[in-house]
Write a protein that holds these residues in place. Structure first.
Motif, PDB file in Angstrom:
ATOM      1  N   LEU A 154       0.836  -1.210   0.000  1.00 41.44           N
ATOM      2  CA  LEU A 154       0.000   0.000   0.000  1.00 41.44           C
ATOM      3  C   LEU A 154       0.876   1.268   0.000  1.00 41.44           C
ATOM      4  N   ALA A 155       1.958   1.219   0.793  1.00 44.62           N
ATOM      5  CA  ALA A 155       2.874   2.378   0.852  1.00 44.62           C
ATOM      6  C   ALA A 155       3.499   2.653  -0.519  1.00 44.62           C
ATOM      7  N   VAL A 156       3.883   1.562  -1.214  1.00 41.52           N
ATOM      8  CA  VAL A 156       4.455   1.721  -2.561  1.00 41.52           C
ATOM      9  C   VAL A 156       3.436   2.394  -3.490  1.00 41.52           C
ATOM     10  N   LEU A 157       2.202   1.916  -3.430  1.00 43.92           N
ATOM     11  CA  LEU A 157       1.162   2.473  -4.306  1.00 43.92           C
ATOM     12  C   LEU A 157       0.892   3.945  -3.994  1.00 43.92           C
ATOM     13  N   VAL A 158       0.759   4.248  -2.696  1.00 42.75           N
ATOM     14  CA  VAL A 158       0.492   5.642  -2.314  1.00 42.75           C
ATOM     15  C   VAL A 158       1.676   6.537  -2.729  1.00 42.75           C
ATOM     16  N   GLY A 159       2.896   6.024  -2.545  1.00 45.66           N
ATOM     17  CA  GLY A 159       4.091   6.789  -2.951  1.00 45.66           C
ATOM     18  C   GLY A 159       4.088   7.083  -4.436  1.00 45.66           C
ATOM     19  N   VAL A 181       1.480   7.263  -6.408  1.00 48.01           N
ATOM     20  CA  VAL A 181       0.426   8.252  -6.691  1.00 48.01           C
ATOM     21  C   VAL A 181       0.915   9.654  -6.312  1.00 48.01           C
ATOM     22  N   MET A 182       1.588   9.766  -5.155  1.00 50.51           N
ATOM     23  CA  MET A 182       2.086  11.081  -4.719  1.00 50.51           C
ATOM     24  C   MET A 182       3.111  11.639  -5.713  1.00 50.51           C
ATOM     25  N   LEU A 183       3.981  10.738  -6.206  1.00 49.52           N
ATOM     26  CA  LEU A 183       4.975  11.176  -7.199  1.00 49.52           C
ATOM     27  C   LEU A 183       4.286  11.713  -8.453  1.00 49.52           C
ATOM     28  N   LEU A 184       3.273  10.971  -8.892  1.00 50.65           N
ATOM     29  CA  LEU A 184       2.538  11.376 -10.095  1.00 50.65           C
ATOM     30  C   LEU A 184       1.870  12.734  -9.897  1.00 50.65           C
ATOM     31  N   VAL A 185       1.219  12.894  -8.747  1.00 48.45           N
ATOM     32  CA  VAL A 185       0.534  14.159  -8.459  1.00 48.45           C
ATOM     33  C   VAL A 185       1.541  15.309  -8.390  1.00 48.45           C
ATOM     34  N   SER A 186       2.704  15.014  -7.769  1.00 43.13           N
ATOM     35  CA  SER A 186       3.730  16.051  -7.639  1.00 43.13           C
ATOM     36  C   SER A 186       4.219  16.528  -9.007  1.00 43.13           C
ATOM     37  N   VAL A 187       4.469  15.549  -9.896  1.00 42.90           N
ATOM     38  CA  VAL A 187       4.943  15.897 -11.244  1.00 42.90           C
ATOM     39  C   VAL A 187       3.885  16.717 -11.985  1.00 42.90           C
ATOM     40  N   LEU A 188       2.619  16.263 -11.881  1.00 41.06           N
ATOM     41  CA  LEU A 188       1.536  16.981 -12.568  1.00 41.06           C
ATOM     42  C   LEU A 188       1.384  18.398 -12.018  1.00 41.06           C
ATOM     43  N   ARG A 189       1.469  18.534 -10.679  1.00 40.40           N
ATOM     44  CA  ARG A 189       1.321  19.855 -10.059  1.00 40.40           C
ATOM     45  C   ARG A 189       2.436  20.793 -10.516  1.00 40.40           C
ATOM     46  N   HIS A 190       3.659  20.223 -10.608  1.00 39.83           N
ATOM     47  CA  HIS A 190       4.791  21.030 -11.056  1.00 39.83           C
ATOM     48  C   HIS A 190       4.573  21.531 -12.481  1.00 39.83           C
ATOM     49  N   ARG A 191       4.098  20.625 -13.329  1.00 39.18           N
ATOM     50  CA  ARG A 191       3.869  21.006 -14.736  1.00 39.18           C
ATOM     51  C   ARG A 191       2.806  22.092 -14.836  1.00 39.18           C
TER      52      ARG A 191
END
Lengths: 153, 200
Positions: free
Chosen positions: A122-127, A129-139
């Motif tokens: 679960l931690a891997v999956l949440v991590g 998702v967080m990475l993906l959101v972070s990249v999208l937010r940065h863009r």
């Protein structure tokens, strides 16, 4: 005397207009008088005249004719590919989210798996998702801070 | 004189009306109409990009991308206003971002060159190979000097020298006062004159 964003002095303005053949008739008289009275301006005129002799002999290199023949097709293909990527991305996000949700439900319901393994997955999956959101937010942030984004007519 | 001007104005209005029809058709989803706009402006768009980025490959890429973005944003177009200034703003944004990007700037420097040609090259090559060599060297120096200008100055210089636009037209295209156009052009010419001093 010269500000890249603002205005230039009257002498320089007349110099530029004279160079580019954009003097009004009354300005022409004013410029000719200035040129004869002001040796510094005359020197500058001669210096820039030499530059103009050079640039007048240069032009932008022609593109190959075949480029124009396929130009519109290339533009249209780019547009199609862009649309295709948007559809693929939306579909992948929806299907991936649905799959992840079911995977997590099955994972939590599996009585054979030790609890620490469940939480690690679960931690891997949440991590991820967080990475993906972070990249999208940065863009998105970068596009919002683009000084030319509002350009439209 | 007045008659000639009126004739020119009439032609311009007719062109504008035809363009407005194409824009309206494109907005209604007619890709072929947008294709006609592309055909009308592709060369101008490409050469404007070439002047800004100095690499034919990148100019082709950026000019095509500008049309793609214009097609996506066609709903925001006002058919009553000229198409090219709007397209140019999109192209300009792309070129500015491109040159700002560190990796693409490096690539640009590697690939730039050969975007200017000397008009007298063919004539000169017949009799005097030494003159051809000197001209090519000079062209290379000029290209390099233009490439080192700040982009805002370079843009104005290229529009003036290679596209032959008037100050008013450049000011309208860039949406800046005419004083700014002259100021940038003056600064660009000063820098180039200094860089090319001592060369024959």
């Amino acid at each position: 005397m010269n500000d890249d964003r603002g205005r230039i002095g009257r002498n320089e303005e007349l110099l530029m207009r004279a160079f580019d053949d954009e003097l009004e008739p009354d300005e022409r008289f004013e410029f000719e008088r200035l040129l004869s009275d002001n040796p510094e301006l005359r020197g500058e005129w001669e210096r820039l005249s030499k530059l103009q002799e050079v640039t007048a002999n240069m032009r932008l290199r022609n593109a190959p004719e075949e480029m124009w023949a396929g130009y519109w097709n290339s533009v249209y293909s780019r547009f199609e590919r862009g649309m295709a990527w948007i559809l693929v991305s939306i579909g992948a996000i929806v299907v991936g989210s649905w799959g992840a949700w079911h995977f997590v439900q099955d994972l939590m319901a599996d009585a054979d798996l030790p609890t620490f393994v469940k939480w690690s997955i679960l931690a891997v999956l949440v991590g991820l998702v967080m990475l993906l959101v972070s990249v999208l937010r940065h863009r998105i942030f970068v596009s919002q801070s683009d000084p030319y984004k509002e350009i439209e007519r | 004189m007045n008659g000639t001007r009126t004739e020119l104005e009439r032609e311009r209005d007719a062109g504008q009306a035809a363009e407005a029809i194409l824009v309206r058709r494109a907005q209604a989803g007619d890709a072929a109409a947008f294709g006609e706009l592309v055909s009308i402006y592709m060369q101008r768009c490409y050469y404007a990009a070439l002047g800004m980025v100095g690499s034919p490959q990148d100019a082709e890429d950026l000019s095509q991308e500008a049309f793609v973005r214009a097609f996506k944003a066609r709903g925001r177009l006002d058919p009553e206003r000229p198409f090219y200034p709007w397209l140019y703003q999109i192209l300009r944004r792309l070129c500015y971002n491109f040159t700002r990007d560190t990796s693409s700037r490096r690539r640009k420097l590697e690939r730039a060159g050969g975007w200017l040609v000397a008009e007298a090259r063919v004539r000169a090559s017949v009799d005097d190979p030494e003159r051809v060599r000197a001209t090519e060297e000079f062209r290379g120096r000029l290209e390099s000097a233009i490439g080192e200008l700040p982009l805002a100055q370079r843009e104005v210089f290229v529009l003036k020298e290679f596209e032959g636009l008037k100050y008013r037209e450049i000011a309208e295209l860039l949406d800046v006062p005419m004083g700014t156009v002259m100021s940038r052009l003056y600064a660009a010419r000063q820098r180039l004159a200094v860089r090319l001093e001592g060369l024959e």
